[in-house]
Design a protein around this motif. Structure first.
Motif, mmCIF file in Angstrom:
data_model
loop_
_atom_site.group_PDB
_atom_site.id
_atom_site.type_symbol
_atom_site.label_atom_id
_atom_site.label_comp_id
_atom_site.label_asym_id
_atom_site.label_seq_id
_atom_site.Cartn_x
_atom_site.Cartn_y
_atom_site.Cartn_z
ATOM 1 N N LEU A 15 0.980 -1.211 0.028
ATOM 2 C CA LEU A 15 -0.074 0.069 0.054
ATOM 3 C C LEU A 15 0.856 1.241 -0.002
ATOM 4 O O LEU A 15 1.872 1.266 0.777
ATOM 5 C CB LEU A 15 -1.108 0.109 1.319
ATOM 6 N N THR A 16 0.601 2.232 -0.636
ATOM 7 C CA THR A 16 1.118 3.471 -0.863
ATOM 8 C C THR A 16 0.271 4.665 -0.779
ATOM 9 O O THR A 16 -0.768 4.439 -1.045
ATOM 10 C CB THR A 16 2.161 3.722 -2.023
ATOM 11 N N LEU A 17 0.537 5.750 -0.113
ATOM 12 C CA LEU A 17 -0.297 6.787 0.107
ATOM 13 C C LEU A 17 0.513 8.225 -0.053
ATOM 14 O O LEU A 17 1.567 8.198 0.515
ATOM 15 C CB LEU A 17 -0.749 6.742 1.478
ATOM 16 N N ALA A 18 0.343 9.014 -1.085
ATOM 17 C CA ALA A 18 0.682 10.331 -1.199
ATOM 18 C C ALA A 18 -0.030 11.384 -0.385
ATOM 19 O O ALA A 18 -1.314 11.459 -0.666
ATOM 20 C CB ALA A 18 1.176 10.691 -2.551
ATOM 21 N N CYS A 19 0.662 12.479 0.494
ATOM 22 C CA CYS A 19 -0.413 13.204 1.152
ATOM 23 C C CYS A 19 0.361 14.569 1.083
ATOM 24 O O CYS A 19 1.684 14.684 0.967
ATOM 25 C CB CYS A 19 -0.519 12.812 2.549
ATOM 26 N N GLY A 20 -0.368 15.667 1.115
ATOM 27 C CA GLY A 20 0.268 17.034 1.311
ATOM 28 C C GLY A 20 0.817 17.508 -0.023
ATOM 29 O O GLY A 20 1.577 18.278 -0.185
ATOM 30 N N LEU A 21 -0.015 16.831 -1.166
ATOM 31 C CA LEU A 21 0.452 17.234 -2.609
ATOM 32 C C LEU A 21 0.543 18.779 -2.797
ATOM 33 O O LEU A 21 1.359 19.481 -3.419
ATOM 34 C CB LEU A 21 -0.186 16.380 -3.641
ATOM 35 N N GLY A 22 -0.437 19.439 -2.272
ATOM 36 C CA GLY A 22 -0.433 20.797 -2.335
ATOM 37 C C GLY A 22 0.713 21.689 -1.813
ATOM 38 O O GLY A 22 0.962 22.870 -1.946
ATOM 39 N N THR A 23 1.416 21.108 -0.745
ATOM 40 C CA THR A 23 2.727 21.629 -0.225
ATOM 41 C C THR A 23 3.932 21.400 -0.831
ATOM 42 O O THR A 23 4.915 21.738 -0.024
ATOM 43 C CB THR A 23 2.532 21.479 1.151
ATOM 44 N N ALA A 24 4.043 20.697 -2.121
ATOM 45 C CA ALA A 24 5.160 20.185 -2.509
ATOM 46 C C ALA A 24 6.309 21.249 -2.756
ATOM 47 O O ALA A 24 7.530 21.056 -2.663
ATOM 48 C CB ALA A 24 5.184 19.495 -3.834
ATOM 49 N N SER A 25 5.808 22.608 -2.867
ATOM 50 C CA SER A 25 6.773 23.527 -3.052
ATOM 51 C C SER A 25 7.229 24.196 -1.890
ATOM 52 O O SER A 25 8.319 24.698 -1.816
ATOM 53 C CB SER A 25 5.991 24.655 -3.655
ATOM 54 N N GLN A 26 6.769 23.777 -0.703
ATOM 55 C CA GLN A 26 6.930 24.167 0.647
ATOM 56 C C GLN A 26 8.187 23.314 1.302
ATOM 57 O O GLN A 26 9.172 23.739 2.074
ATOM 58 C CB GLN A 26 5.994 24.402 1.542
ATOM 59 N N ALA A 27 7.794 21.858 0.915
ATOM 60 C CA ALA A 27 8.850 21.026 1.506
ATOM 61 C C ALA A 27 9.085 19.701 0.629
ATOM 62 O O ALA A 27 8.092 19.269 -0.076
ATOM 63 C CB ALA A 27 8.256 20.475 2.751
ATOM 64 N N ALA A 28 10.219 19.088 0.697
ATOM 65 C CA ALA A 28 10.185 17.878 -0.180
ATOM 66 C C ALA A 28 9.658 16.676 0.318
ATOM 67 O O ALA A 28 9.280 16.653 1.605
ATOM 68 C CB ALA A 28 11.885 17.541 -0.092
ATOM 69 N N LYS A 29 9.205 15.740 -0.443
ATOM 70 C CA LYS A 29 8.402 14.746 -0.271
ATOM 71 C C LYS A 29 9.489 13.533 0.509
ATOM 72 O O LYS A 29 10.552 13.292 -0.144
ATOM 73 C CB LYS A 29 7.676 13.829 -1.423
ATOM 74 N N ILE A 30 9.170 13.130 1.777
ATOM 75 C CA ILE A 30 9.921 12.204 2.219
ATOM 76 C C ILE A 30 9.213 10.309 1.910
ATOM 77 O O ILE A 30 8.057 10.547 1.747
ATOM 78 C CB ILE A 30 10.069 12.320 4.048
ATOM 79 N N ASN A 31 10.060 9.648 1.627
ATOM 80 C CA ASN A 31 9.665 8.166 1.598
ATOM 81 C C ASN A 31 9.726 7.334 2.590
ATOM 82 O O ASN A 31 11.158 7.207 3.069
ATOM 83 C CB ASN A 31 10.232 7.857 0.313
ATOM 84 N N ILE A 32 8.686 6.854 3.191
ATOM 85 C CA ILE A 32 9.007 6.081 4.688
ATOM 86 C C ILE A 32 8.708 4.683 4.350
ATOM 87 O O ILE A 32 7.645 4.378 3.617
ATOM 88 C CB ILE A 32 7.551 6.602 5.321
ATOM 89 N N ALA A 33 9.563 3.837 4.802
ATOM 90 C CA ALA A 33 9.619 2.475 4.696
ATOM 91 C C ALA A 33 9.070 1.654 5.948
ATOM 92 O O ALA A 33 9.554 1.503 6.931
ATOM 93 C CB ALA A 33 10.901 1.871 4.433
ATOM 94 N N LEU A 34 7.752 1.324 5.958
ATOM 95 C CA LEU A 34 7.092 0.518 6.980
ATOM 96 C C LEU A 34 7.609 -0.616 7.088
ATOM 97 O O LEU A 34 7.831 -1.536 5.929
ATOM 98 C CB LEU A 34 5.449 0.740 7.034
#
Length: 323
Positions: A15-34
């Motif tokens: 399962l994957t989930l992307a959140c906060g897409l509207g804030t991508a210009s403010q902060a880099a996306k972090i990829n989390i390994a559960l």
């Protein structure tokens, strides 16, 4: 990336989930390994992710089938932050991995069929554990050392609830499970199983770790994340019902079966009362306990007193969160 994750053995049904897409210009996306798929035990973590999202964090999580694969994904650079306690990898790898937050302590319990009444009875007997090199594996190592026994064959089934199912089905006679599943087992079938007397353990079971270079290059995002985690862990210690209240009905935890969601208050009340969570995120106290525990467990080499906790933990985000 997809092909690499397949080569790493990513669990089917990932399962994957992307959140906060509207804030991508403010902060880099972090990829989390559960290290496993979302469960009741991870509800507090996802509440923290929701709080971090409100502060502008953009993230994506991927559920691996076990901790070892999550560690390898971070080591390879395909994931930024992972679940686990990769002390052996920290000491042996050239990658400067560091823990930034203790998610939970090693509060686990040996449970068995009625064949066994004490840890000594498990000498030479097979045991079912969570993952190779993980928390329950280290507990088994320390039991062997402290009690003077040697387990027989070790099999690995991720998830305490899955090992309880195996125990109930007669597929194993001995395993090590978490507080919640131990309580459920004894409530449902306490006349069929034993919880063996166990010594006290305060070291880390699950923690968040990342490459130090990545942490320092993404200080803003890491601080948002650690601040959110710290706020949830503190709030939870004062009121365990806060987790169920803040679970997003549309998120991965909110999609779990109603009977699981209905037990969240009881689970977190038991977990907080049982000392599973440190409201301060572990920090130096946990780091020192880890040096002693994982040295005894055979995952760290050298005298624990000579080990520098800053070779394994990066404490700046926790220190800032505490201010």
């Amino acid at each position: 990336m997809t092909s690499l994750l397949k080569r790493l053995g990513l669990a089917l049904g990932t399962l994957t989930l992307a959140c906060g897409l509207g804030t991508a210009s403010q902060a880099a996306k972090i990829n989390i390994a559960l290290a496993e798929t979302p469960s009741a035990e991870m509800a507090a973590f996802f509440v923290a992710l929701d709080r971090a999202k409100e502060q502008g964090l953009d993230y994506e999580w991927t559920a691996f089938s076990d901790e070892e694969l999550a560690i390898q994904a971070v080591l390879s650079g395909q994931m930024d932050i992972g679940f686990g306690t990769p002390y052996a990898a920290m000491q042996r790898s050239k990658a400067p991995l560091r823990i930034i937050f203790q998610l939970s302590k090693l509060k686990f319990f040996p449970v068995t069929s009625k064949k066994y009444e004490a840890l000594e009875d498990l000498n030479g007997e097979p045991i079912m554990l969570h993952s190779r090199g993980g928390g329950t594996d280290s507990i088994a190592n320390v039991i062997e050392d402290k009690v003077g026994i040697t387990f027989g064959d070790r099999s690995y089934v991720p998830g305490s609830s899955n090992r309880i199912v195996a125990l109930m089905a007669g597929q194993t006679d001995a395993t090590i499970v978490d507080l919640s599943n131990k309580n459920k087992l004894m409530k449902q079938a306490g006349d069929r199983f034993n919880v063996l007397p166990m010594f006290e353990v305060d070291a880390s079971d699950e923690a968040l770790f990342a490459n130090l270079n990545w942490i320092q290059e993404n200080e803003k995002e890491v601080q948002i994340f650690v601040d959110a985690l710290s706020s949830v862990w503190r709030d939870m210690s004062e009121d365990p019902t806060i987790i169920a209240k803040e679970v997003d009905p549309e998120g991965p935890i909110g999609q779990l079966p109603p009977e699981i969601l209905g037990d969240l208050d009881a689970f977190y009340a038991d977990a907080v009362a049982g000392g599973l969570y440190d409201p301060n995120g572990g920090g130096r106290k946990a780091a020192q306990a880890d040096m002693e525990w994982y040295s005894q467990a055979g995952q760290l080499e050298g005298d624990p007193a000579s080990l520098n906790i800053e070779d394994f933990w990066y404490l700046a985000p926790l220190d800032a969160a505490a201010q």
